[in-house]
Design a protein around this motif. Structure first.
Motif, PDB file in Angstrom:
ATOM      1  N   VAL A 101       0.851  -1.201   0.000  1.00 46.04           N
ATOM      2  CA  VAL A 101       0.000   0.000   0.000  1.00 46.04           C
ATOM      3  C   VAL A 101       0.881   1.242   0.000  1.00 46.04           C
ATOM      4  O   VAL A 101       1.854   1.331   0.750  1.00 46.04           O
ATOM      5  N   LEU A 102       0.530   2.195  -0.877  1.00 49.12           N
ATOM      6  CA  LEU A 102       1.184   3.507  -0.894  1.00 49.12           C
ATOM      7  C   LEU A 102       0.245   4.457  -0.177  1.00 49.12           C
ATOM      8  O   LEU A 102      -0.850   4.745  -0.670  1.00 49.12           O
ATOM      9  N   LEU A 103       0.653   4.923   0.983  1.00 46.30           N
ATOM     10  CA  LEU A 103      -0.227   5.741   1.820  1.00 46.30           C
ATOM     11  C   LEU A 103       0.208   7.197   1.789  1.00 46.30           C
ATOM     12  O   LEU A 103       1.228   7.575   2.371  1.00 46.30           O
ATOM     13  N   LYS A 104      -0.593   8.016   1.115  1.00 44.02           N
ATOM     14  CA  LYS A 104      -0.264   9.439   1.048  1.00 44.02           C
ATOM     15  C   LYS A 104      -0.637  10.128   2.355  1.00 44.02           C
ATOM     16  O   LYS A 104      -1.560   9.705   3.047  1.00 44.02           O
ATOM     17  N   ARG A 105       0.081  11.191   2.644  1.00 39.02           N
ATOM     18  CA  ARG A 105      -0.211  11.941   3.859  1.00 39.02           C
ATOM     19  C   ARG A 105      -1.465  12.785   3.653  1.00 39.02           C
ATOM     20  O   ARG A 105      -1.598  13.456   2.625  1.00 39.02           O
ATOM     21  N   GLY A 106      -2.360  12.775   4.611  1.00 38.47           N
ATOM     22  CA  GLY A 106      -3.526  13.652   4.550  1.00 38.47           C
ATOM     23  C   GLY A 106      -3.064  15.101   4.474  1.00 38.47           C
ATOM     24  O   GLY A 106      -2.082  15.468   5.119  1.00 38.47           O
ATOM     25  N   MET A 107      -3.765  15.905   3.686  1.00 34.45           N
ATOM     26  CA  MET A 107      -3.270  17.275   3.466  1.00 34.45           C
ATOM     27  C   MET A 107      -3.312  18.138   4.726  1.00 34.45           C
ATOM     28  O   MET A 107      -2.652  19.157   4.796  1.00 34.45           O
ATOM     29  N   THR A 108      -4.080  17.691   5.731  1.00 30.16           N
ATOM     30  CA  THR A 108      -4.068  18.437   7.001  1.00 30.16           C
ATOM     31  C   THR A 108      -3.655  17.517   8.158  1.00 30.16           C
ATOM     32  O   THR A 108      -3.956  17.802   9.313  1.00 30.16           O
ATOM     33  N   ALA A 109      -2.988  16.433   7.823  1.00 30.97           N
ATOM     34  CA  ALA A 109      -2.623  15.468   8.872  1.00 30.97           C
ATOM     35  C   ALA A 109      -1.245  15.763   9.459  1.00 30.97           C
ATOM     36  O   ALA A 109      -0.308  16.106   8.735  1.00 30.97           O
ATOM     37  N   THR A 110      -1.134  15.594  10.754  1.00 33.46           N
ATOM     38  CA  THR A 110       0.189  15.639  11.375  1.00 33.46           C
ATOM     39  C   THR A 110       0.914  14.337  11.027  1.00 33.46           C
ATOM     40  O   THR A 110       0.282  13.361  10.602  1.00 33.46           O
TER      41      THR A 110
END
Ligand code: PEP
Ligand code: MN
Length: 349
Positions: free
Chosen positions: A208-217
Motif C-alpha cells: 500500500v502507498l499511503l499518502k499523507r492527509g493534506m491536514t494530517a500531522t
C-alpha cells in the motif's frame, strides 16, 4: 507514561492514582517535588488509557513517553524496511538502499495515452508506473476516472512495458477489484483517515502507498499506517505530498522535513510526490532534487504525452525538457547520497 499532579493535590489523590495503576497490573513510581508530585507509570499503556487518568482528582496532566503507533515504529522494528512491488519474476524495491522513481499519468484516460505515458516514464528511468482509474476529485462534475476499464488498461500497459503498477482506490468496496489488477494500492490524501478503507486495503494482500492527509500531522499519518499494519500488512510505503498552509504560490506546501522526521521514528519507506505537492511542472525537478538530497526513498511524478488535453492535473505533468532534466537528476543524484537505482536491484525470482 507520566502523570503530573496539580500543586494542590493531596496525598490521598496521589495514593488513589497509584492504586488505580496497580489495579490494572502497572507499577507507579512517585516523585515528590517542592511544588508538584509526578508519577511515572510502567506497564501496559493500553490498560492505562482505560483508566481515564486525566479525570482523577488532583491530576493536572498526563504525558505519554513512547510512540502511540507500534507496528510501524522503529521501537518495534529498528532497521528501516524495504517494500517489494510487483509480481513474481519482477519486483522493484522501495527502501533505504535504493532510490525508486515512480511515474505515470495522473489519470488513465485512454490506452494510447497510458502507453505513451508509460513509455515516457520508462525512458526517463522510472521502474514503477502510476495512473489513476478512480480519481478522488474535489468536484463531482470533474472526470472521475474510467473505473474497471481503466484498471484493465493500466494492467495491460504495465504488462507490456514490464513496469509494476500502482493505482488509487477510493472506496472500500473497490478494493478487491483494484487488488486484482494493481501491484500496489494507493490511498490518497483525501482518504488517509478513512479507517474502513485502510483496513480493507490492509487485507488485500498487496503493498500500500499511503499518502499523507493534506491536514494530517505526521503522528496522524503514522497512525493511519498502523491501521494497515494491524491487519497483518507491513508492506506500507508513506508518501509526503504536501500539506495545506497559508501559502498560495503552490497548490500545497511540500513538507520536506517530514522525510527525515518519519525515517527517525518509523521503519517504513517514505517517498515524495513533488507533482501533487506543488501543482506546478516548473517545480517538480527542483523539489525532486530536494527529495533525493533529504534522503527520500523515491519520488512519484506525473507525466503526460499532451498535458494541454489532460483530463486531470495537466499543469503539473512533465514531458520534454523537464522530464529529461528529471531523468538526469534521478540518475545522477541518488549515488551521491549512497543510493543505487532501484532498477538495478529488481528481484527476478
Ligand atoms: C494522485 O496521486 O493521483 C492524487 C490524487 O494524489 P493526492 O491524493 O496526493 O492528491
Ligand atoms: Mn492528480
Amino acid at each position: 507514561m507520566v502523570v503530573v499532579m496539580s500543586p494542590d493535590a493531596t496525598d490521598e489523590d496521589v495514593a488513589h492514582v497509584v492504586a488505580r495503576v496497580e489495579g490494572v497490573g502497572g507499577e507507579a513510581f512517585v516523585s515528590k517535588g517542592v511544588v508538584r508530585t509526578i508519577i511515572g507509570l510502567v506497564g501496559d499503556i493500553d490498560s492505562f488509557h482505560h483508566l481515564n487518568l486525566r479525570t482523577l482528582r488532583g491530576v493536572a496532566d498526563v504525558h505519554r513517553i513512547s510512540d502511540p503507533y507500534k507496528l510501524v515504529s522503529r521501537q518495534h522494528h529498528a532497521d528501516r524496511s524495504t517494500v517489494w512491488v510487483g509480481r513474481e519474476g519482477r519486483q522493484v524495491p522501495i527502501g533505504p538502499d535504493s532510490f525508486t522513481f515512480l511515474a505515470g499519468p495522473c489519470a488513465v484516460e485512454t490506452a494510447e495515452q497510458t502507453l505513451e505515458s508509460a513509455q515516457m516514464a520508462k525512458s526517463a528511468g522510472a521502474t514503477i508506473l502510476r495512473g489513476g482509474a478512480y480519481k478522488p476529485r474535489t468536484s463531482p462534475y470533474a472526470f472521475q476516472g474510467l473505473g474497471v476499464p481503466g484498471l484493465e488498461i493500466l494492467a495491460g500497459v504495465g504488462e507490456a512495458t514490464g513496469l509494476p503498477v500502482v493505482t488509487e482506490v477510493v472506496d472500500a468496496r473497490d478494493v478487491p477489484v483494484v487488488a486484482e489488477y494493481a501491484d500496489m494500492l494507493q490511498i490518497g490524501t483525501r482518504n488517509m483517515a478513512n479507517f474502513g478503507l485502510l483496513q480493507a486495503a490492509g487485507d488485500a494482500g498487496k503493498p500500500v502507498l499511503l499518502k499523507r492527509g493534506m491536514t494530517a500531522t505526521i503522528e496522524e499519518w503514522l497512525m493511519a499506517a498502523e491501521y494497515i499494519a494491524q491487519r497483518g500488512n507491513l508492506d506500507v510505503v508513506l508518501c509526503e505530498r504536501g500539506i495545506r498552509t497559508f501559502e498560495p504560490s503552490t497548490r500545497n506546501t511540500l513538507d520536506i522535513s517530514a522525510v527525515p522526521v518519519v525515517q527517525a521514528t518509523s521503519h517504513l519507506p517514505v517517498i515524495v510526490d513533488p507533482s501533487h505537492a506543488s501543482g506546478r511542472k516548473d517545480l517538480v525537478v527542483p523539489l525532486s532534487r530536494a527529495a533525493i538530497a533529504v534522503g527520500a526513498d523515491g519520488v512519484i511524478v506525473d507525466v503526460h504525452p499532451d498535458p494541454e488535453t489532460a483530463l486531470c492535473d495537466g499543469p503539473q505533468a512533465l514531458l520534454g525538457s523537464e522530464l529529461r532534466e528529471l531523468a538526469q537528476a534521478v540518475r545522477r543524484l541518488p549515488p551521491i547520497v549512497g543510493r543505487v537505482d532501484a532498477g538495478s536491484l529488481v528481484r527476478t525470482v
